[in-house]
Each structure stands twice: as C-alpha cells, then as structure tokens.
Design a protein around this motif. Structure first.
Motif, short mmCIF file in Angstrom:
data_model
loop_
_atom_site.label_atom_id
_atom_site.label_comp_id
_atom_site.label_asym_id
_atom_site.label_seq_id
_atom_site.Cartn_x
_atom_site.Cartn_y
_atom_site.Cartn_z
N ALA A 189 -2.59 3.94 -6.75
CA ALA A 189 -2.37 4.94 -5.70
C ALA A 189 -3.67 5.25 -4.96
CB ALA A 189 -1.80 6.21 -6.32
N LEU A 190 -4.78 5.26 -5.69
CA LEU A 190 -6.07 5.53 -5.06
C LEU A 190 -6.45 4.41 -4.09
CD1 LEU A 190 -8.51 7.49 -5.06
CD2 LEU A 190 -9.53 6.04 -6.83
N LEU A 191 -6.06 3.18 -4.41
CA LEU A 191 -6.39 2.04 -3.56
C LEU A 191 -5.33 1.76 -2.50
CD1 LEU A 191 -7.69 -0.36 -6.35
CD2 LEU A 191 -9.08 0.74 -4.59
N SER A 192 -4.22 2.49 -2.53
CA SER A 192 -3.13 2.21 -1.59
C SER A 192 -3.51 2.46 -0.13
CB SER A 192 -1.90 3.05 -1.96
OG SER A 192 -1.34 2.59 -3.17
N PRO A 193 -4.09 3.63 0.21
CA PRO A 193 -4.48 3.82 1.63
C PRO A 193 -5.49 2.79 2.13
CG PRO A 193 -4.39 5.93 0.48
CD PRO A 193 -4.27 4.87 -0.56
N PRO A 194 -6.56 2.46 1.36
CA PRO A 194 -7.46 1.41 1.86
C PRO A 194 -6.77 0.06 2.03
CG PRO A 194 -8.52 2.67 0.11
CD PRO A 194 -7.09 3.10 0.15
N LEU A 195 -5.82 -0.27 1.14
CA LEU A 195 -5.11 -1.54 1.28
C LEU A 195 -4.28 -1.57 2.55
CD1 LEU A 195 -4.28 -4.28 0.02
CD2 LEU A 195 -2.39 -3.06 -1.10
N GLY B 99 0.80 -1.21 0.00
CA GLY B 99 0.00 0.00 0.00
C GLY B 99 0.84 1.26 0.00
N GLY B 100 1.83 1.31 0.86
CA GLY B 100 2.70 2.49 0.90
C GLY B 100 3.51 2.66 -0.37
N LEU C 106 1.51 4.24 -3.34
CA LEU C 106 1.38 5.70 -3.24
C LEU C 106 2.69 6.39 -3.57
CD1 LEU C 106 -0.86 7.72 -2.41
CD2 LEU C 106 0.11 7.69 -0.12
N LEU C 107 3.80 5.82 -3.11
CA LEU C 107 5.11 6.40 -3.40
C LEU C 107 5.42 6.33 -4.89
CD1 LEU C 107 7.71 7.62 -2.19
CD2 LEU C 107 8.56 5.28 -1.90
N ALA C 108 5.04 5.23 -5.53
CA ALA C 108 5.30 5.09 -6.97
C ALA C 108 4.54 6.13 -7.78
CB ALA C 108 4.90 3.68 -7.42
N TYR C 109 3.32 6.43 -7.39
CA TYR C 109 2.55 7.42 -8.12
C TYR C 109 3.16 8.82 -7.95
CZ TYR C 109 -1.43 9.99 -9.99
OH TYR C 109 -2.24 10.81 -10.73
N GLY C 110 3.64 9.12 -6.74
CA GLY C 110 4.32 10.39 -6.55
C GLY C 110 5.57 10.49 -7.41
N ALA C 111 6.32 9.39 -7.52
CA ALA C 111 7.50 9.39 -8.38
C ALA C 111 7.11 9.50 -9.85
CB ALA C 111 8.30 8.11 -8.14
N GLN C 112 5.99 8.91 -10.21
CA GLN C 112 5.49 9.02 -11.59
C GLN C 112 5.17 10.46 -11.94
OE1 GLN C 112 2.12 6.42 -12.55
NE2 GLN C 112 1.24 8.04 -13.82
N LEU C 113 4.55 11.19 -11.04
CA LEU C 113 4.18 12.57 -11.30
C LEU C 113 5.39 13.51 -11.33
CD1 LEU C 113 0.95 12.91 -9.09
CD2 LEU C 113 1.10 12.52 -11.57
N THR C 114 6.43 13.19 -10.57
CA THR C 114 7.60 14.07 -10.49
C THR C 114 8.74 13.65 -11.40
OG1 THR C 114 8.41 12.79 -8.59
CG2 THR C 114 7.07 14.73 -8.12
N ALA D 262 -8.41 -5.54 -6.82
CA ALA D 262 -8.34 -4.38 -7.71
C ALA D 262 -6.95 -3.76 -7.69
CB ALA D 262 -9.39 -3.35 -7.29
N TYR D 263 -6.35 -3.66 -6.52
CA TYR D 263 -5.00 -3.10 -6.43
C TYR D 263 -4.01 -3.98 -7.19
CZ TYR D 263 -0.56 -1.60 -4.44
OH TYR D 263 0.73 -1.15 -4.28
#
Length: 363
Positions: free
Chosen positions: A186-192, A76-77, A80-88, A144-145
């Motif tokens: 990334a959207l499913l990371s916190p629920p996971l 899960g963590g 979320l970190l991968a999506y932040g790296a994808q955006l930056t 789904a994740y």
C-alpha cells in the motif's frame, strides 16, 4: 576564344538579349506599374527538419508499453484498496484486490520485458539505483511492490485452496509477514501508479513534457477508478462500498486533473490529445469515466449494474493511458509541435523583459 574537337556536339547557346537604351529589360508583372511595390521575398514557413526527419526522435513504443502503463495503474490502485479492506475486515474484497493487483503487475511486467526484448535487461536496471532517473527509481518501485504483493497474494491463494500449497514450515512465517507485506504494498501503490507519468514527462517529447506538472495526478486518478472498477467486477456488492467510493473519487479527480492539465499546457501541444486516434481515445475515456462513475454512484448496489460500471471504468483508464501515449508519439513526429511552443516561450520571455537567459533573447 578556344576551340575543341567536341564543339560539334555542344548544343547551341540561346541568344542573349542585350540592353535597350542603356537599361535592362524587365519582365512586366501583372498589376505592377513601377518598382515600388513590395514583393514576397521569403516563402511561407513550412515546419520541416533536416532530411525530413523529426526534430525529436519518437519513442519506439508499441501496445506493450501502453498495456504496462494501464496495468501498472490497476496494480497500484488495487494495492491501496486491498490494504483498506485489510484494515476494515473485508476479507473478500481484500483477497480479490490482492489477486487482481498481482495479476496486473505480473502481466504488466511481462509486457515490459517483451518490449525490452530480453528479461536480463530488466534485471540489469536493478544492478544500480539512480535517484535522478525515473526509469531506475521506477524499476525498484515495481520490484519492491511485486515482492510485497507476491507474499500477500500467496497467503490469499493458500487460504483459497484450503492450505494445500506445499509450503510446509513456511506457512507460519507467511502468516506473520502477510500484514506487513500488505502495508508495504500500500505504501508503494501511489508511486507505482504515478511514476510512469514522471517517466513520460521527463523527456523532450513536446506533449508529454508540456504536461509534466499535472500528468502524475491524471495517472493516479485513472489508477483509482480502474482499481475500483476491477473490484466492482470481481467482488459482491456487500463489500464493494470502499471500491465504489474510490471509483467515484477517481472519476472526479480524472476529469478535473485532465482539464486542468490541458489548460496549463501550450495550446499547440494540446492538439495531439484532441486529434486523430489519440483524440478519439481521450474522448471515449471521458465518456466511459462519466458512465462508470454514475453507475457506481447510483446503481452500485445492483450486481449486474456494478459489474458493467466496473468494465466501463477499466475501459476509461485504458483509453487514458493509450491516448496519452499515442498523443506523445504523434507530437514527436511533427516538427510543428517542437518549433511553435519554443517560439511561444521565447516571445513570452521577451514580453516579460527577460533578455539575458539565452542567446536568442540577448540584446
């Protein structure tokens, strides 16, 4: 008086002592001169149950479920970190976080299936959805994740191998859906990362249920520091700035959430978190989290120090999950952790003047 042929085999009866001066003779007790002193009529209470069995049935979960709890947090963590790296535009951090997330969710899913006994039992949980069941909702979150992260990770593997995967015309479609798959993961990371805490606390287990308000925050913080630690181990320091920041925030959140959770629990239900093997695991979790957080904050630009700090953070997260799991199992085995908190809640309601919410408090 009746007689029988078997009277000769009957043992002699002891001589009965009659009355003396119209009163029964009583055995004198030391220190007693009359019959006015109080006597202990009821022995001290021992917290037992029928036939010596636990009041709450302990869950039959072993290290496979503990590993699943830990790896689910890592996945899960990392998503979320991968999506932040994808955006930056941090391609190396994005690749390593995605591959780490996919490995964690794959191994964790295998551990879950091993505990279930047969793979079709997990499939059967996906035949329907029940929004009031954390197990049902969690199964769909995991599925789904895994699908979204699987697509993103497949694209990373294809690039890593120089386009040698036999994808054919699917490669173009994979390139198109990769950003969407990363965003969905990334959207499913916190629920996971959090649903396993809801799954544990939505039970009659004394320690888990007492922590139901704050345990999800503990698990999410633990997942954050674990994901940051994994990225610090696998990625060069030039791209691990977001991972170090996530790790430090995760450590701060984990320490605060754990202490706050314990302060809001019944003091009796907190005991399993501080005693025995669970207590040892929780203490080491705090030590490793502090050490890893300081390493990430002060020595994070050194490759060796960053890797060591990352291992410490992963160990801290694992100790938290194993400690919470084992503390809950231990609390279910001892009737004291079920009876005493119930009595404390009853006394609290009585002190507040609430006497109409149950049979035991009614006037």
């Amino acid at each position: 008086m009746t007689v029988s042929d078997f009277d000769q085999f009957r043992p002699p009866e002891p001589e009965r002592r009659g009355r003396r001066f119209g009163k029964l003779r009583r055995k004198k007790r030391p220190g007693r001169t009359d019959g006015t002193a109080e006597m202990l009529m009821v022995p001290e209470v021992e917290f037992t149950s029928y036939y010596g069995r636990a009041i709450v049935k302990p869950p039959p979960w072993g290290p496979e479920i503990a590993a699943y709890l830990f790896l689910g947090g890592v996945a899960g963590g990392s998503g979320l970190l991968a999506y932040g790296a994808q955006l930056t535009g941090r391609e190396l951090l994005c690749r390593n976080a995605r591959l780490g997330a996919m490995a964690a969710v794959g191994i964790g899913g295998a551990a879950l299936v091993k505990d279930l006994g047969r793979p079709d039992r997990f499939y059967n949980m996906l035949r329907t959805i029940k929004l009031t069941s954390p197990m049902s909702v969690g199964s769909w979150i995991l599925a789904a994740y895994s699908g979204g992260m699987g697509l993103a990770a497949a694209s990373e593997v294809d690039r890593l191998t120089g386009g040698r995967l036999p994808l054919g015309p699917l490669r173009r479609g994979l390139t198109v859906v990769e950003p969407v798959a990363g965003a969905a993961s990334a959207l499913l990371s916190p629920p996971l990362a959090a649903y396993t805490a809801v799954l544990l606390s939505d039970t009659a287990n004394p320690t888990w249920n007492a922590a139901h308000r704050d345990l999800p925050f503990v698990f999410v913080s633990s997942a954050s520091l674990a994901a940051g630690g994994l990225a610090m181990v696998t990625t060069p320091t030039r791209e691990t700035g977001p991972a170090r920041a996530l790790a430090v925030m995760g450590v701060a959140g984990d320490l605060f959430a754990t202490r706050y959770m314990e302060s809001r629990m019944d003091p009796v239900t907190v005991e399993p978190l501080h005693q025995g093997r669970p207590g040892t695991l929780m203490r080491w979790s705090e030590r490793l989290a502090v050490a890893g957080g300081l390493g990430a904050l002060l020595l994070g630009r050194n490759r060796v120090a960053a890797a060591v700090s990352g291992v410490a953070l992963l160990g801290a997260s694992a100790c938290t999950r194993f400690g919470v799991l084992e503390a809950g199992i231990a609390s279910a085995k001892d009737p004291r952790y079920t009876v005493v908190p119930q009595r404390n809640r009853l006394n609290k309601r009585r002190a507040e003047g609430i006497t109409d919410d149950s049979i035991t408090t009614a006037n």
